[in-house]
Design an enzyme around this catalytic site. Structure first.
Site, PDB file in Angstrom:
ATOM      1  N   ASP A 134       0.823  -1.207   0.000  1.00  0.00           N
ATOM      2  CA  ASP A 134       0.000   0.000   0.000  1.00  0.00           C
ATOM      3  C   ASP A 134       0.857   1.259   0.000  1.00  0.00           C
ATOM      4  OD1 ASP A 134      -1.660   2.202   1.388  1.00  0.00           O
ATOM      5  OD2 ASP A 134      -3.155   0.688   0.908  1.00  0.00           O
ATOM      6  N   TRP A 163      -5.745   0.997   0.032  1.00  0.00           N
ATOM      7  CA  TRP A 163      -5.712   0.058  -1.100  1.00  0.00           C
ATOM      8  C   TRP A 163      -5.725  -1.385  -0.618  1.00  0.00           C
ATOM      9  CZ3 TRP A 163      -7.598   2.913  -4.414  1.00  0.00           C
ATOM     10  CH2 TRP A 163      -7.123   4.192  -4.681  1.00  0.00           C
ATOM     11  N   ASP A 164      -5.010  -1.634   0.476  1.00  0.00           N
ATOM     12  CA  ASP A 164      -5.062  -2.977   1.059  1.00  0.00           C
ATOM     13  C   ASP A 164      -6.497  -3.343   1.440  1.00  0.00           C
ATOM     14  OD1 ASP A 164      -2.370  -3.657   0.973  1.00  0.00           O
ATOM     15  OD2 ASP A 164      -1.945  -2.845   2.964  1.00  0.00           O
ATOM     16  N   LEU A 165      -7.178  -2.399   2.044  1.00  0.00           N
ATOM     17  CA  LEU A 165      -8.549  -2.654   2.495  1.00  0.00           C
ATOM     18  C   LEU A 165      -9.438  -2.948   1.296  1.00  0.00           C
ATOM     19  CD1 LEU A 165      -8.803   0.247   5.120  1.00  0.00           C
ATOM     20  CD2 LEU A 165      -8.439  -2.185   5.605  1.00  0.00           C
ATOM     21  N   GLY A 168      -8.534  -6.351  -0.292  1.00  0.00           N
ATOM     22  CA  GLY A 168      -9.077  -7.450   0.510  1.00  0.00           C
ATOM     23  C   GLY A 168     -10.543  -7.677   0.217  1.00  0.00           C
TER      24      GLY A 168
END
Lengths: 412, 412
Positions: A134, A163-165, A168
């Site tokens: 991220d 972005w990770d969220l 996911g």
């Protein structure tokens, strides 16, 4: 959490935010999610923040409600075991999430030989499989450039791994879509997505790529202003700070009315020869609007105007620190049915969230804490990999797998 | 996009980011998504950024591949029509997404009388249904407090509507989970979720609520540093800026090696009596580490060290503006199979993204542009609401619905 995905089994080989979040989201909707890790714990086992015990609050937060298997994946027996767990039979099993991208024994080509209808979702850094996180994707795509105080001369990164969220969550959607396809057509498949592509697509979805190409300019830093319409933060007489929104026509007229600034806004519109009912005009004249509103907020305490703002249905909020929010906001407490206070060994007692959605056919149940590393090794080896007690004992003795309880027994 | 959700029909009554993104994500996975709007367009019809024509790049970005119906929902006929479209028969239809929260004719209680197995997902502002947007939820929960340059004395908001993006994705997951349940059990349901709850749950998942409760302190602003381990931005001799990551042991040792800073890092560790192999120690000593590395980057141009960083598999990136990223990064061009150049009337020609995931059983196809407002009114009235041509003509004549082509014919 709830039980809407009751019966589904998902295996997860992961670390950090995105794929652990994906597995946990499925677990909080009722799927059985088995995360396997190295015997010493995954790359994220010690990720900050930590509890005073030194245990990771981050890990516990992103692995709630999963089963944990600890296995030495360098050994042939460990590889075989993980393969058996991923490809175990069951109509609603055979679903694998990973961001580890191990070539050979743990890739789709190999695993799908053991289960033809395997669904495997792999999250990569970029589309070529190069490492990206991220913190690197975000600057590369320009978000920090447009973040921060007006006139500040350096990029400002988010504190939130947005972005990770998002990635996911797209792993979850991809898995559910692929499982829907399998249920209808009997066919498994591989889904690959990249963190950087998630960010790049989102830039496009929000109109930023079009803006860059057809308008050619970089969006300027605008502090805490709401982009493209009106929304601004103000310091109040009590020292607190509020955010107020005039995005829709209704929000804007409500804000003007409650602050009694109608006459001054009309003067401004006349002077500028612009119509403030146009949201873009509010954006272009935001500094002038803010100058009109600033004295109103500076002269008042939040406690004095807040109830009136709520009564009129204005869109606004107070700025807080996380500890202030946890202490003051009932939405972050058990007053919110999404949260339950949990006592967690080594971590402490605090409000723990379940899945945000409330399903009428599958009511909320209490969220489950994260497992200890290897807590379900024995159970999964027996129930999923279908090993005998003797085989399980041998694997423990050889150090191929580990269970906290089992180790204690062996040492006794 | 792709066709993994082929056959699914979803109706969307929405505005702004989250629910439009949810519908578009489903459309980009192949669902038929019908968005209905007021005849004058939704609340987001003019949202910035705009193309030179004045048309919204934002709206076009978030409504790609949908069908658009324009209908006067104040009229009884309009209400009846929307009800028919939402509750039309079909095994894979009867799915409704909304953030409009209209009580009475458009709530779950009423709509489910016309179709017992309706699935309806409603996104609210907060759990009480009060208005909240990304720009108010974020400050209320403390993220801007921990964002920004070290020592800066005011909160700094994200330029990215991260909570909206996340909420939209959770709407997708909720819908797919509810549809899975319906397919297995024949039962529809209502799912309610709130933007603020999405943010609150995420804070919990990332360990921030636990951190606030058991450690009691607010996370400090740390500029562009990677929280909890090592990661930092550096200005280079060419004037460019890079982000370099030392989160995992491998990333860290790679960074130390390539910069030849091993001896100095050892000296630092000795002086501080700490072990830099511990990621938390790297976080605590990040300023000292940065002082060691700064001269290395200051003396070099990105073009000189970049290829070597890539060759060694380091995790790093360059800071760019969005226009720079679009101009320079092949991942934002047609070199990336996720993107296609589209010519869009009133908007221009630029790379448009499809769904980030690549499904092996359902290969990528070209993304579809957004519709014109009302472009599919006639089609949907005929094919979905099952009205006769005469009925459709009457509704146009009465102004209950609108189609761009139809209006032209009437005027002719």
């Amino acid at each position: 959490m709830n039980r809407v995905l009751d019966g589904m089994r998902v295996v997860e080989g992961s670390a950090f935010v995105a794929v652990p979040l994906a597995g946990m989201t499925l677990a909080q909707m009722g799927a059985e999610v088995i995360r396997f890790d190295r015997i010493e714990g995954g790359l994220d086992a010690g990720r900050w923040p930590l509890a005073p015990s030194g245990q990771s609050l981050f890990w516990a937060g992103l692995n709630k409600g999963k089963k944990s298997v600890a296995v030495d994946m360098r050994s042939p027996e460990g590889k075989e075991l993980v393969t058996r767990i991923i490809t175990a039979p069951g109509r609603d099993a055979g679903q694998f999430l990973t961001n580890l991208r191990v070539r050979g024994w743990m890739d789709y080509e190999t695993l799908s030989q053991y289960r033809r209808d395997l669904i495997m979702v792999t999250l990569m850094g970029d589309r070529e499989g190069r490492p990206q996180v991220d913190y690197t994707v975000n600057p590369a795509l320009g978000i920090p450039d447009m973040t921060g105080p007006e006139g500040y001369d350096a990029p400002v990164a988010n504190a939130l791994p947005a972005w990770d969220l998002m990635a996911g969550n797209l792993v979850v959607s991809s898995l559910l879509a692929a499982e829907r396809h399998r249920l209808r057509h009997g066919e498994g498949q591989e889904v690959e997505l990249a963190l950087k592509d998630v960010a790049a697509a989102t830039l496009g979805h929000l109109g930023m790529i079009g803006d860059a190409v057809v308008n050619g300019h970089a969006r300027e830093k605008s502090g805490n202003a709401l982009y493209g319409a009106y929304g601004q933060d103000f310091t109040c007489a009590c020292g607190g700070r509020v955010m107020v929104i005039g995005l829709t026509g209704r929000q804007w007229s409500g804000l003007v009315k409650v602050t009694g600034s109608g006459a001054e806004m009309e003067k401004l519109a006349k002077r500028a020869k612009r119509d403030l009912r146009d949201e873009g005009v509010r954006w272009e004249l935001r500094h002038e609007i803010t100058e009109i509103l600033r004295p109103w907020f500076a002269a008042r305490r939040i406690a004095d105007f807040g109830p009136e703002f709520d009564k009129r249905g204005l869109t606004w909020s107070v700025f807080r620190t996380v500890p202030e929010a946890v202490a003051q906001d009932p939405d972050l407490s058990e007053a919110n049915p999404m949260f339950s206070q949990l006592d967690q060994p080594g971590l402490g007692r605090f409000p723990v969230p379940g899945f945000p959605g409330d399903f009428s056919a599958k009511p909320r149940i209490k969220p489950q804490p994260a497992p200890q590393l290897g807590q379900h090794t024995e159970e999964v080896l027996g129930d999923v990999a279908r090993l005998t007690d003797t085989e399980i004992a041998q694997l423990h003795d050889k150090g191929v797998v580990q269970s906290p309880g089992y180790t204690a027994r062996s040492a006794a």
